[in-house]
Scaffold this motif. Structure first.
Motif, PDB file in Angstrom:
ATOM      1  N   LEU A 424       0.822  -1.205   0.000  1.00 62.05           N
ATOM      2  CA  LEU A 424       0.000   0.000   0.000  1.00 62.05           C
ATOM      3  C   LEU A 424       0.858   1.259   0.000  1.00 62.05           C
ATOM      4  CD1 LEU A 424      -3.045   0.746   0.068  1.00 62.05           C
ATOM      5  CD2 LEU A 424      -2.802   1.049   2.532  1.00 62.05           C
ATOM      6  N   GLN A 425       1.953   1.251   0.770  1.00 61.65           N
ATOM      7  CA  GLN A 425       2.822   2.424   0.836  1.00 61.65           C
ATOM      8  C   GLN A 425       3.569   2.659  -0.469  1.00 61.65           C
ATOM      9  OE1 GLN A 425       3.401  -0.420   2.559  1.00 61.65           O
ATOM     10  NE2 GLN A 425       5.274  -1.123   1.532  1.00 61.65           N
ATOM     11  N   ALA A 426       3.645   1.651  -1.331  1.00 57.48           N
ATOM     12  CA  ALA A 426       4.370   1.797  -2.593  1.00 57.48           C
ATOM     13  C   ALA A 426       3.629   2.691  -3.576  1.00 57.48           C
ATOM     14  CB  ALA A 426       4.628   0.435  -3.228  1.00 57.48           C
ATOM     15  N   PHE A 427       2.296   2.801  -3.416  1.00 60.60           N
ATOM     16  CA  PHE A 427       1.546   3.738  -4.256  1.00 60.60           C
ATOM     17  C   PHE A 427       0.826   4.747  -3.373  1.00 60.60           C
ATOM     18  CE2 PHE A 427      -1.682   0.509  -3.420  1.00 60.60           C
ATOM     19  CZ  PHE A 427      -1.090  -0.689  -3.768  1.00 60.60           C
ATOM     20  N   TYR A 428       1.668   5.424  -2.519  1.00 55.46           N
ATOM     21  CA  TYR A 428       1.112   6.274  -1.474  1.00 55.46           C
ATOM     22  C   TYR A 428       0.137   7.318  -2.013  1.00 55.46           C
ATOM     23  CZ  TYR A 428       0.572   9.594   2.285  1.00 55.46           C
ATOM     24  OH  TYR A 428       0.026  10.418   3.230  1.00 55.46           O
ATOM     25  N   ALA A 429       0.517   8.056  -3.044  1.00 55.36           N
ATOM     26  CA  ALA A 429      -0.347   9.126  -3.548  1.00 55.36           C
ATOM     27  C   ALA A 429      -1.696   8.587  -4.011  1.00 55.36           C
ATOM     28  CB  ALA A 429       0.344   9.861  -4.694  1.00 55.36           C
ATOM     29  N   ASP A 430      -1.726   7.313  -4.396  1.00 52.40           N
ATOM     30  CA  ASP A 430      -2.952   6.688  -4.877  1.00 52.40           C
ATOM     31  C   ASP A 430      -3.525   5.683  -3.883  1.00 52.40           C
ATOM     32  OD1 ASP A 430      -2.883   8.048  -7.359  1.00 52.40           O
ATOM     33  OD2 ASP A 430      -1.451   6.606  -8.133  1.00 52.40           O
ATOM     34  N   ALA A 431      -3.040   5.681  -2.630  1.00 57.56           N
ATOM     35  CA  ALA A 431      -3.477   4.660  -1.680  1.00 57.56           C
ATOM     36  C   ALA A 431      -4.973   4.723  -1.417  1.00 57.56           C
ATOM     37  CB  ALA A 431      -2.695   4.792  -0.369  1.00 57.56           C
ATOM     38  N   GLY A 432      -5.508   5.922  -1.204  1.00 61.31           N
ATOM     39  CA  GLY A 432      -6.945   6.052  -0.989  1.00 61.31           C
ATOM     40  C   GLY A 432      -7.736   5.593  -2.189  1.00 61.31           C
ATOM     41  N   ALA A 433      -7.263   5.952  -3.384  1.00 66.84           N
ATOM     42  CA  ALA A 433      -7.943   5.521  -4.613  1.00 66.84           C
ATOM     43  C   ALA A 433      -7.853   4.009  -4.774  1.00 66.84           C
ATOM     44  CB  ALA A 433      -7.317   6.209  -5.823  1.00 66.84           C
ATOM     45  N   ALA A 434      -6.707   3.423  -4.399  1.00 68.65           N
ATOM     46  CA  ALA A 434      -6.557   1.970  -4.514  1.00 68.65           C
ATOM     47  C   ALA A 434      -7.523   1.242  -3.582  1.00 68.65           C
ATOM     48  CB  ALA A 434      -5.116   1.573  -4.198  1.00 68.65           C
ATOM     49  N   ILE A 435      -7.665   1.734  -2.355  1.00 70.57           N
ATOM     50  CA  ILE A 435      -8.607   1.098  -1.421  1.00 70.57           C
ATOM     51  C   ILE A 435     -10.039   1.255  -1.927  1.00 70.57           C
ATOM     52  CG2 ILE A 435      -9.592   1.296   0.897  1.00 70.57           C
ATOM     53  CD1 ILE A 435      -6.776   1.785   1.932  1.00 70.57           C
ATOM     54  N   ALA A 436     -10.354   2.416  -2.493  1.00 72.82           N
ATOM     55  CA  ALA A 436     -11.687   2.598  -3.074  1.00 72.82           C
ATOM     56  C   ALA A 436     -11.913   1.617  -4.215  1.00 72.82           C
ATOM     57  CB  ALA A 436     -11.848   4.036  -3.563  1.00 72.82           C
ATOM     58  N   GLU A 437     -10.894   1.385  -5.021  1.00 72.81           N
ATOM     59  CA  GLU A 437     -10.996   0.425  -6.110  1.00 72.81           C
ATOM     60  C   GLU A 437     -11.186  -0.999  -5.589  1.00 72.81           C
ATOM     61  OE1 GLU A 437     -10.403   0.705 -10.099  1.00 72.81           O
ATOM     62  OE2 GLU A 437     -11.922   1.790  -8.958  1.00 72.81           O
ATOM     63  N   VAL A 438     -10.482  -1.335  -4.505  1.00 76.11           N
ATOM     64  CA  VAL A 438     -10.673  -2.656  -3.905  1.00 76.11           C
ATOM     65  C   VAL A 438     -12.126  -2.813  -3.456  1.00 76.11           C
ATOM     66  CG1 VAL A 438     -10.036  -4.158  -1.978  1.00 76.11           C
ATOM     67  CG2 VAL A 438      -8.260  -2.923  -3.235  1.00 76.11           C
ATOM     68  N   GLY A 439     -12.665  -1.766  -2.838  1.00 73.92           N
ATOM     69  CA  GLY A 439     -14.069  -1.815  -2.440  1.00 73.92           C
ATOM     70  C   GLY A 439     -14.998  -2.008  -3.621  1.00 73.92           C
ATOM     71  N   ARG A 440     -14.659  -1.433  -4.750  1.00 74.28           N
ATOM     72  CA  ARG A 440     -15.491  -1.571  -5.943  1.00 74.28           C
ATOM     73  C   ARG A 440     -15.459  -2.982  -6.512  1.00 74.28           C
ATOM     74  NH1 ARG A 440     -14.572  -1.862 -11.176  1.00 74.28           N
ATOM     75  NH2 ARG A 440     -12.347  -1.336 -11.016  1.00 74.28           N
ATOM     76  N   VAL A 441     -14.275  -3.583  -6.597  1.00 70.88           N
ATOM     77  CA  VAL A 441     -14.149  -4.864  -7.289  1.00 70.88           C
ATOM     78  C   VAL A 441     -14.441  -6.064  -6.393  1.00 70.88           C
ATOM     79  CG1 VAL A 441     -12.448  -3.866  -8.863  1.00 70.88           C
ATOM     80  CG2 VAL A 441     -11.664  -5.111  -6.836  1.00 70.88           C
ATOM     81  N   LEU A 442     -14.475  -5.863  -5.074  1.00 69.25           N
ATOM     82  CA  LEU A 442     -14.662  -6.985  -4.151  1.00 69.25           C
ATOM     83  C   LEU A 442     -16.145  -7.294  -3.969  1.00 69.25           C
ATOM     84  CD1 LEU A 442     -12.978  -8.878  -2.370  1.00 69.25           C
ATOM     85  CD2 LEU A 442     -13.206  -7.228  -0.522  1.00 69.25           C
ATOM     86  N   ARG A 443     -16.467  -8.571  -3.967  1.00 70.78           N
ATOM     87  CA  ARG A 443     -17.847  -8.985  -3.744  1.00 70.78           C
ATOM     88  C   ARG A 443     -18.229  -8.852  -2.270  1.00 70.78           C
ATOM     89  NH1 ARG A 443     -18.039 -14.427  -7.606  1.00 70.78           N
ATOM     90  NH2 ARG A 443     -18.358 -13.267  -9.568  1.00 70.78           N
ATOM     91  N   PRO A 444     -19.512  -8.623  -1.981  1.00 69.10           N
ATOM     92  CA  PRO A 444     -19.947  -8.530  -0.583  1.00 69.10           C
ATOM     93  C   PRO A 444     -19.544  -9.767   0.210  1.00 69.10           C
ATOM     94  CG  PRO A 444     -21.692  -7.788  -2.037  1.00 69.10           C
ATOM     95  CD  PRO A 444     -20.619  -8.373  -2.925  1.00 69.10           C
ATOM     96  N   GLY A 445     -18.988  -9.541   1.386  1.00 68.51           N
ATOM     97  CA  GLY A 445     -18.546 -10.635   2.241  1.00 68.51           C
ATOM     98  C   GLY A 445     -17.106 -11.038   2.039  1.00 68.51           C
ATOM     99  N   GLY A 446     -16.466 -10.547   0.976  1.00 71.02           N
ATOM    100  CA  GLY A 446     -15.078 -10.887   0.708  1.00 71.02           C
ATOM    101  C   GLY A 446     -14.128 -10.121   1.609  1.00 71.02           C
ATOM    102  N   THR A 447     -12.962 -10.684   1.856  1.00 71.61           N
ATOM    103  CA  THR A 447     -11.993 -10.061   2.748  1.00 71.61           C
ATOM    104  C   THR A 447     -10.947  -9.255   1.982  1.00 71.61           C
ATOM    105  OG1 THR A 447     -10.673 -12.106   2.733  1.00 71.61           O
ATOM    106  CG2 THR A 447     -12.198 -11.765   4.594  1.00 71.61           C
ATOM    107  N   PHE A 448     -10.544  -8.168   2.611  1.00 72.23           N
ATOM    108  CA  PHE A 448      -9.412  -7.370   2.137  1.00 72.23           C
ATOM    109  C   PHE A 448      -8.364  -7.417   3.238  1.00 72.23           C
ATOM    110  CE2 PHE A 448      -7.754  -2.810   1.361  1.00 72.23           C
ATOM    111  CZ  PHE A 448      -6.708  -3.291   0.599  1.00 72.23           C
ATOM    112  N   THR A 449      -7.252  -8.099   2.969  1.00 75.02           N
ATOM    113  CA  THR A 449      -6.209  -8.327   3.961  1.00 75.02           C
ATOM    114  C   THR A 449      -4.952  -7.579   3.536  1.00 75.02           C
ATOM    115  OG1 THR A 449      -7.121 -10.519   4.390  1.00 75.02           O
ATOM    116  CG2 THR A 449      -4.896 -10.094   5.179  1.00 75.02           C
TER     117      THR A 449
END
Length: 514
Positions: A424-449
Motif C-alpha cells: 500500500l505504501q508503494a503507491f502512497y499518492a494513490d493509496a486512498g484511490a486503490a482502497i476505493a478500487e478494492v471496495g469496488r471490485v470486491l464482492r460482498p462478504g469478501g476479505t481485504f487483507t
C-alpha cells in the motif's frame, strides 16, 4: 576573530537534565531536548549555541545516554544538508577528535558505536581520517559500506548511482546489471546526477540513523540472515499465452473503455473499443493497448521481458527484509516471515470469485496466498515488470497483470478476496484511490487483507522513516497514520474485522459490506 554564540540556557538545562534523569524517564527527557533544538529535519535558532553543551554532555554522560546525544548531534549536522559546510555542520564537526576517540574506545557497545557512525557520516571532508579509525573496528560490512558511501563525493565523470539500499555492500552486480545501470545513468543531466546522488545519500543516512536510533533506544539490533543472490540472474518468465487467463476473463475489463476482454490471437482484445493487450510469459500488459500495425504485440512484449533487470531477485533476498526493518521498526526481528505467513493463512477468507494479490511484487507472499486459496483462483497484479517476471518463474500457474492499483482492471463486485501485502505504501499518492478500487471490485462478504506501515509516534524515528528515497518516493518515503487508512476503508464500504501489529507495522483485515 570568530565569537562563539552564547549557550542557550534552556538547551543547557535540558541537556544536563537528560544526563541526570532516571532510566525510566530517559525517553521523555530526550524528547524534550530534541524538541528544543530540532523539528523534522530543521534545527531551531538555539541549536548552534547548544552544540558545545551537547558535546560536553556527550563526554560525561553514562554510556546508555551517549548514543542519544550522538544521534542528536548527527541530526543537527544533517539539518544543513546538502550544504556540507553549513554553520551548524561546522560547529558539530569542530569536535571530530572527541567523536573519533570515543569510537575507538573498547567496550562502548554496539548501540553507541552505531550512533557515532551516524554522527560521523556527515563529515565527508574528513573521510580518510574517519575511515582509518572505523577500519580498525569489527564493524558489520553493511555498516562500514554505508559509512564509506556517506563520506564519498560524486564523481560526475563516473557516477555510481542507485545501488545504496539497504547498503552498498549488499550489491554484487553482474555485467548485465552494470550495463543496465549505465544505460539510464548516462541519460541524466548534470542537475539530475546531483539530485540522484543527494537522494541516495539521504537514503543511506536514513538507514544508518534508523538503525542507530533504534539501537540506542532498544538495544543491539538483530542481524538478518545472509540471503545471497543466485549466481544466475537471467530471469525468464515461463512460456504461457492468453489461455492462462481463461478462468478470469469474466472478471477482467479493459482499462481504456471498461469493456469486456476476450482472448484473440494470443492477446486479449476489448469487445468495446477493440484495443489489443499483449500477453507474454503469462503476463498481461494492460498499461497500454498495442497498435495493430506494429505486428505481433505478444512477441514484442516477450522481447521486452527478456531485457528487464533481475531486480526482483534482489528485492526478495535483500531489499524487502531490510525495508521491514526500517519501516516497521523491526530491527529486533519481532515480526518474522513466518508471522506474516500465519496472518495470511488465518485471515484471507474469500467468497466466490478470483482472489487478487495486489502489488504482488516478486511473489514470495503470492505463494502463501496460493497455499491458502489455491493457484486456480489466484491472479497477481503489479506495476513493475521485473517483479512479475520473477513471480511467474516461481508460480507458473498464476497469471499476472501489469496494471495500476489506482484503476484496477476488474469488473464491479467480481473478486472473492484481495490481499495487499507490504504494498500500500508503494503507491502512497494513490493509496486512498486503490482502497476505493478494492471496495469496488470486491464482492460482498469478501476479505481485504493488508500489511503496511504507519508513521512512528517518535518524531526522530519518523524522520528516519521518511528519509528514504525510492523510485516511487523521490521526495522521501511517505507512510500513513492509522486513522487515515481506517477512513479510506470506511469510505470504501469496509468493516474492519481485525487490526494488529507491533512497532509501526499495520496488519489489518476488513470485510466488504453487503
Amino acid at each position: 576573530m570568530t565569537v562563539s554564540p552564547a549557550p542557550a540556557p534552556a538547551a543547557v538545562g535540558l541537556a544536563d537534565a537528560f544526563v541526570r534523569t532516571a532510566p525510566d524517564e530517559v525517553p521523555t527527557a530526550y524528547r524534550a531536548l530534541v524538541d528544543s533544538l530540532w523539528d523534522d529535519g530543521t534545527a531551531s535558532t538555539d541549536a548552534l549555541a547548544a552544540v558545545p553543551s551537547l558535546v560536553a554532555a556527550l563526554e560525561h554522560a553514562a554510556t546508555d545516554r551517549k548514543g542519544h546525544l550522538a544521534v542528536l548531534l548527527g541530526l543537527l549536522a544533517e539539518s544543513d544538508y546538502p550544504d556540507l559546510d553549513g554553520e551548524l555542520t561546522r560547529a558539530v564537526r569542530a569536535h571530530l577528535g572527541r567523536y573519533l576517540d570515543l569510537l575507538a574506545t573498547e567496550g562502548i557497545g554496539t548501540p553507541l558505536t552505531l550512533a557515532l557512525l551516524y554522527l560521523l557520516s556527515h563529515f565527508p571532508g574528513d573521510r580518510e581520517r574517519i575511515l582509518s579509525v572505523a577500519a580498525a573496528l569489527d564493524l558489520e560490512a553493511e555498516d562500514l559500506s554505508r559509512l564509506d558511501r556517506s563520506l564519498s563525493a560524486l564523481d560526475v565523470d563516473h557516477p555510481d548511482l542507485g545501488r545504496v539500499w539497504p547498503s552498498p555492500s549488499a550489491w554484487t552486480l553482474n555485467a548485465d546489471e552494470r550495463a543496465f545501470d549505465q544505460s539510464w545513468i548516462k541519460e541524466l543531466t548534470p542537475q539530475q546526477l546531483v539530485a540522484n546522488w543527494e537522494n541516495d545519500t539521504r537514503t543511506v543516512l536514513g538507514c544508518t540513523g534508523a538503525r542507530a536510533y533504534w539501537a540506542v533506544c532498544h538495544g543491539e539490533p538483530r542481524n538478518l540472515p545472509a540471503e545471497p543472490l543466485p549466481e544466475r540472474r537471467d530471469v525468464r518468465a515461463p512460456v504461457a499465452d492468453a489461455a492462462l487467463f481463461a478462468e478470469h476473463l469474466g472478471a477482467l475489463r479493459c482499462p481504456a473503455c471498461r469493456g469486456s476482454l476476450a482472448s484473440h490471437d494470443g492477446a486479449l482484445r476489448c469487445a468495446g473499443c477493440a484495443a489489443r493487450y499483449p500477453v507474454a510469459g503469462g503476463i498481461l500488459d494492460l498499461t497500454a493497448p498495442a497498435p495493430e500495425q506494429e505486428g505481433d504485440a505478444s512477441a514484442d512484449f516477450l522481447e521486452k521481458l527478456s531485457r528487464v533487470p533481475s531486480m526482483g531477485l534482489f528485492y526478495e533476498a535483500v531489499a524487502r527484509p531490510a525495508f521491514l526493518r526500517v519501516s516497521g521498526a523491526n530491527w529486533g526481528g519481532t515480526v518474522t516471515p513466518q508471522d506474516e505467513d500465519r496472518y495470511i493463512a488465518e485471515h484471507v477468507r474469500p467468497v466466490d470469485g478470483p482472489v487478487l494479490d495486489l502489488g504482488a511484487g516478486a511473489g514470495r507472499w503470492t505463494a502463501v496466498i496460493a497455499e491458502t486459496v489455491g493457484t486456480e483462483r489466484l491472479i497477481a497484479v503489479d506495476a513493475a515488470l521485473p517483479m512479475l517476471n520473477v513471480l511467474r518463474g516461481r508460480l507458473p500457474e498464476v497469471p499476472s497483470v501489469l496494471a495500476s492499483a489506482a484503476e484496477l482492471p476488474f469488473e464491479d463486485a467480481s473478486l472473492g478476496a484481495v490481499v495487499c501485502w507490504n504494498a500500500l505504501q508503494a503507491f502512497y499518492a494513490d493509496a486512498g484511490a486503490a482502497i476505493a478500487e478494492v471496495g469496488r471490485v470486491l464482492r460482498p462478504g469478501g476479505t481485504f487483507t493488508l500489511m503496511t506501515f504507519r508513521r512512528s509516534d517518535d518524531p526522530v524515528y519518523r524522520y528516519f522513516q521518511s528519509a528514504h528515497r525510492f523510485p516511487q518516493h523521490q521526495g522521501g518515503l511517505q507512510l500513513f497514520d492509522r486513522d487515515e487508512v481506517k477512513r479510506w476503508l470506511t469510505d470504501a464500504g469496509f468493516t474492519i474485522r481485525e487490526e494488529s501489529g507491533p512497532g509501526t507495522f499495520v496488519f489489518l483485515t476488513a470485510v466488504r459490506e453487503h
